[in-house]
Write a protein that holds these residues in place. Structure first.
Motif, PDB file in Angstrom:
ATOM      1  N   UNK A   1      26.171  -9.222  14.134  1.00 27.43           N
ATOM      2  CA  UNK A   1      27.084  -8.264  14.755  1.00 27.43           C
ATOM      3  C   UNK A   1      27.077  -6.952  13.977  1.00 27.43           C
ATOM      4  N   UNK A   2      27.355  -5.821  14.666  1.00 23.67           N
ATOM      5  CA  UNK A   2      27.397  -4.522  14.015  1.00 23.67           C
ATOM      6  C   UNK A   2      28.721  -4.336  13.290  1.00 23.67           C
ATOM      7  N   UNK A   3      28.788  -3.265  12.452  1.00 24.41           N
ATOM      8  CA  UNK A   3      30.023  -2.977  11.738  1.00 24.41           C
ATOM      9  C   UNK A   3      31.168  -2.752  12.722  1.00 24.41           C
ATOM     10  N   UNK A   4      30.904  -1.982  13.795  1.00 30.01           N
ATOM     11  CA  UNK A   4      31.950  -1.720  14.783  1.00 30.01           C
ATOM     12  C   UNK A   4      32.449  -2.993  15.444  1.00 30.01           C
ATOM     13  N   UNK A   5      31.520  -3.897  15.797  1.00 27.85           N
ATOM     14  CA  UNK A   5      31.929  -5.157  16.416  1.00 27.85           C
ATOM     15  C   UNK A   5      32.754  -6.003  15.461  1.00 27.85           C
ATOM     16  N   UNK A   6      32.394  -5.985  14.173  1.00 23.74           N
ATOM     17  CA  UNK A   6      33.163  -6.757  13.190  1.00 23.74           C
ATOM     18  C   UNK A   6      34.568  -6.187  13.030  1.00 23.74           C
ATOM     19  N   UNK A   7      34.694  -4.859  13.005  1.00 24.82           N
ATOM     20  CA  UNK A   7      36.020  -4.237  12.895  1.00 24.82           C
ATOM     21  C   UNK A   7      36.869  -4.600  14.107  1.00 24.82           C
ATOM     22  N   UNK A   8      36.276  -4.509  15.282  1.00 22.68           N
ATOM     23  CA  UNK A   8      37.023  -4.828  16.509  1.00 22.68           C
ATOM     24  C   UNK A   8      37.453  -6.288  16.543  1.00 22.68           C
ATOM     25  N   UNK A   9      36.541  -7.194  16.141  1.00 18.67           N
ATOM     26  CA  UNK A   9      36.871  -8.612  16.156  1.00 18.67           C
ATOM     27  C   UNK A   9      37.989  -8.924  15.162  1.00 18.67           C
ATOM     28  N   UNK A  10      37.918  -8.320  13.969  1.00 19.78           N
ATOM     29  CA  UNK A  10      38.956  -8.558  12.965  1.00 19.78           C
ATOM     30  C   UNK A  10      40.302  -7.991  13.409  1.00 19.78           C
ATOM     31  N   UNK A  11      40.270  -6.815  14.053  1.00 19.84           N
ATOM     32  CA  UNK A  11      41.525  -6.227  14.541  1.00 19.84           C
ATOM     33  C   UNK A  11      42.181  -7.099  15.597  1.00 19.84           C
ATOM     34  N   UNK A  12      41.377  -7.574  16.533  1.00 17.27           N
ATOM     35  CA  UNK A  12      41.933  -8.430  17.585  1.00 17.27           C
ATOM     36  C   UNK A  12      42.431  -9.753  17.025  1.00 17.27           C
ATOM     37  N   UNK A  13      41.733 -10.271  16.000  1.00 14.77           N
ATOM     38  CA  UNK A  13      42.177 -11.522  15.385  1.00 14.77           C
ATOM     39  C   UNK A  13      43.537 -11.334  14.719  1.00 14.77           C
ATOM     40  N   UNK A  14      43.824 -10.138  14.184  1.00 15.40           N
ATOM     41  CA  UNK A  14      45.110  -9.850  13.563  1.00 15.40           C
ATOM     42  C   UNK A  14      46.182  -9.461  14.574  1.00 15.40           C
ATOM     43  N   UNK A  15      45.745  -9.319  15.872  1.00 17.70           N
ATOM     44  CA  UNK A  15      46.698  -8.941  16.908  1.00 17.70           C
ATOM     45  C   UNK A  15      47.149  -7.499  16.815  1.00 17.70           C
ATOM     46  N   UNK A  16      46.277  -6.628  16.309  1.00 20.06           N
ATOM     47  CA  UNK A  16      46.632  -5.222  16.135  1.00 20.06           C
ATOM     48  C   UNK A  16      45.988  -4.372  17.220  1.00 20.06           C
ATOM     49  N   UNK A  17      46.698  -3.354  17.671  1.00 19.28           N
ATOM     50  CA  UNK A  17      46.123  -2.362  18.570  1.00 19.28           C
ATOM     51  C   UNK A  17      45.355  -1.338  17.750  1.00 19.28           C
ATOM     52  N   UNK A  18      44.559  -0.513  18.425  1.00 24.96           N
ATOM     53  CA  UNK A  18      43.846   0.542  17.717  1.00 24.96           C
ATOM     54  C   UNK A  18      44.816   1.515  17.053  1.00 24.96           C
ATOM     55  N   UNK A  19      45.923   1.826  17.749  1.00 30.18           N
ATOM     56  CA  UNK A  19      46.895   2.745  17.180  1.00 30.18           C
ATOM     57  C   UNK A  19      47.520   2.185  15.908  1.00 30.18           C
ATOM     58  N   UNK A  20      47.889   0.867  15.933  1.00 27.29           N
ATOM     59  CA  UNK A  20      48.541   0.264  14.782  1.00 27.29           C
ATOM     60  C   UNK A  20      47.601   0.215  13.576  1.00 27.29           C
ATOM     61  N   UNK A  21      46.342  -0.185  13.803  1.00 28.09           N
ATOM     62  CA  UNK A  21      45.400  -0.268  12.694  1.00 28.09           C
ATOM     63  C   UNK A  21      45.082   1.121  12.149  1.00 28.09           C
ATOM     64  N   UNK A  22      44.901   2.089  13.053  1.00 28.30           N
ATOM     65  CA  UNK A  22      44.614   3.451  12.602  1.00 28.30           C
ATOM     66  C   UNK A  22      45.745   3.996  11.735  1.00 28.30           C
ATOM     67  N   UNK A  23      46.997   3.675  12.090  1.00 29.30           N
ATOM     68  CA  UNK A  23      48.140   4.142  11.308  1.00 29.30           C
ATOM     69  C   UNK A  23      48.138   3.514   9.913  1.00 29.30           C
ATOM     70  N   UNK A  24      47.776   2.219   9.843  1.00 28.16           N
ATOM     71  CA  UNK A  24      47.730   1.565   8.536  1.00 28.16           C
ATOM     72  C   UNK A  24      46.632   2.159   7.643  1.00 28.16           C
ATOM     73  N   UNK A  25      45.510   2.491   8.234  1.00 36.34           N
ATOM     74  CA  UNK A  25      44.396   3.020   7.453  1.00 36.34           C
ATOM     75  C   UNK A  25      44.604   4.497   7.118  1.00 36.34           C
ATOM     76  N   UNK A  26      45.405   5.198   7.985  1.00 42.57           N
ATOM     77  CA  UNK A  26      45.648   6.612   7.758  1.00 42.57           C
ATOM     78  C   UNK A  26      44.649   7.512   8.438  1.00 42.57           C
ATOM     79  N   UNK A  27      44.127   7.064   9.604  1.00 38.75           N
ATOM     80  CA  UNK A  27      43.189   7.872  10.379  1.00 38.75           C
ATOM     81  C   UNK A  27      43.692   7.955  11.807  1.00 38.75           C
ATOM     82  N   UNK A  28      43.003   8.750  12.647  1.00 39.17           N
ATOM     83  CA  UNK A  28      43.384   8.868  14.052  1.00 39.17           C
ATOM     84  C   UNK A  28      42.821   7.694  14.851  1.00 39.17           C
ATOM     85  N   UNK A  29      43.449   7.438  16.011  1.00 39.66           N
ATOM     86  CA  UNK A  29      42.957   6.373  16.884  1.00 39.66           C
ATOM     87  C   UNK A  29      41.560   6.698  17.396  1.00 39.66           C
ATOM     88  N   UNK A  30      41.273   8.008  17.624  1.00 36.53           N
ATOM     89  CA  UNK A  30      39.941   8.379  18.107  1.00 36.53           C
ATOM     90  C   UNK A  30      38.872   8.050  17.067  1.00 36.53           C
TER      91      UNK A  30
END
Length: 392
Positions: A1-30
């Motif tokens: 799997x690619x880096x992007x696919x791994x990030x997406x899979x891990x985010x969904x496994x944690x039950x996080x939306x893109x907005x929630x994860x982006x806020x935790x990391x300190x970046x934009x959702x885009x």
């Protein structure tokens, strides 16, 4: 799997939306969305922040394996705690046992040094693995950057960006004091459609240039409406693509708009075998009509933009009121083009003969009977041509 696919899979496994994860990391959702689509790569700091927010490791996100999966995970902090415990144990034993405990301490120190040596080997292995991950990450980033640069260069150069294009009338030809004109739609299909791609059409006639925003369709093509072609004018068409911040212009072609491009020409075959006419007679207290020639044949000359779907001929005995008395569905006997003409010629024929009307149709004689040819193109446009029948 690619880096992007791994990030997406891990985010969904944690039950996080893109907005929630982006806020935790300190970046934009885009930015996070681009990482998950593999159209951009996070920096090392953001990658570590992602791993921490998702409760996983950088190696897991990169999809890499550790050098020795069986080796225990030893951190530098754990090593420091172990050495501190060793020093505390040494002081404690000195106070309790004095010189006698010194020998035991030497033995224990030797054991601890052996354990420390083992842990140092593990730490070296971890450092080597981390260096390998950094090298792999750098290689992936360089490869992705090269692909993006290659794609942007291709867009800038206009290489094979258009798969197909055409123009279609959206209404019949109009005539007024200024001349004859027709509203048209221009459709352009890109060779590769990508998310976020936009298009704009440029229509140049003489010194005037009209710019039209194009609308994306479900099939991946783009269309521009509100364009007027005037008979006798020449138009130069080009399209401007915008994708990933890069824009390019590509010429489509030239349209010399003339009378032959406005509509099809429908001609009735009137040789000796097609003497269209009718006869009437009285029977059973009523008036009936029969045809002198039941077969019908048409020649259809279509302009370049048009593709004929079907041709039908109606027999009307009561003028245009009500349904036709009978309809002949014609079949295409072949099509061809000749000379330098871009028009397509086709021959269509059929017959009105039916066992149900072998003796004719009831006819009140109030209206002159006529044939009405209906030519339908593949876009649903209908073109008609009438011919009054002559009593023989």
């Amino acid at each position: 799997m690619t880096l992007g696919q791994n990030i997406q899979a891990a985010r969904r496994a944690k039950g996080l939306s893109q907005e929630a994860l982006a806020e935790r990391v300190g970046v934009s959702r885009q930015a996070l969305g681009k990482w998950e689509k593999d159209t951009a790569l996070p920096g090392l700091d953001n990658l570590q922040a992602l791993a921490a927010a998702l409760g996983t490791g950088v190696a897991d996100l990169l999809g890499a394996q550790t050098v020795d999966p069986a080796a225990p995970a030893v951190t530098l902090d754990a090593m420091r705690d172990l050495l501190a415990a060793r020093d505390a144990e040494e002081k404690h034993r000195r106070r309790l046992w004095g010189c006698a405990a010194g020998a035991a301490f030497i033995v224990l120190a030797g054991l601890l040094e052996g354990v420390a040596f083992q842990y140092e080997r593990q730490i070296d292995a971890l450092n080597q693995n981390y260096a390998a991950l950094q090298s792999s990450y750098a290689a992936q980033q360089a490869d992705l950057s090269a692909q993006i640069s290659e794609l942007q260069d291709a867009v800038r150069k206009g290489e094979a960006t258009v798969l197909d294009w055409r123009w279609l009338p959206v209404d019949k030809l109009h005539k007024d004091a200024d001349g004859s004109w027709m509203p048209v739609q221009v459709q352009v299909t890109p060779r590769t459609a990508r998310d976020g791609m936009t298009a704009r059409l440029a229509v140049r006639c003489g010194d005037d240039t009209q710019l039209c925003d194009m609308t994306a369709a479900a099939d991946g093509s783009f269309a521009a409406d509100g364009i007027i072609f005037t008979v006798g004018s020449t138009y130069e068409l080009s399209v401007q693509w915008t994708a990933d911040g890069a824009a390019t212009n590509e010429a489509l072609g030239t349209v010399d708009f003339n009378d032959e491009m406005t509509e099809p020409t429908i001609a009735w075959a009137t040789d000796s075998g097609f003497a269209y006419g009718y006869r009437t007679y009285y029977a059973n207290g009523g008036k009936y009509l029969t045809l002198t020639n039941y077969p019908v044949e048409l020649e259809v000359s279509a302009p370049p933009w048009m593709s004929v779907a079907k041709v039908e001929v109606d027999l009307r005995l009561r003028g245009d009121a009500g349904e036709p008395t009978a309809t002949a569905v014609l079949e295409n006997e072949g099509e061809y083009a000749y000379g330098n003409s871009a028009r397509t010629e086709s021959t269509w024929n059929g017959t009105f003969y039916s066992d149900d009307a072998a003796n004719g149709w009831e006819y009140d004689g109030e209206n002159i009977p006529k044939f009405v040819a209906r030519v339908t193109d593949t876009n649903g446009g209908v073109w008609t041509e009438e011919m009054a029948l002559t009593e023989k």
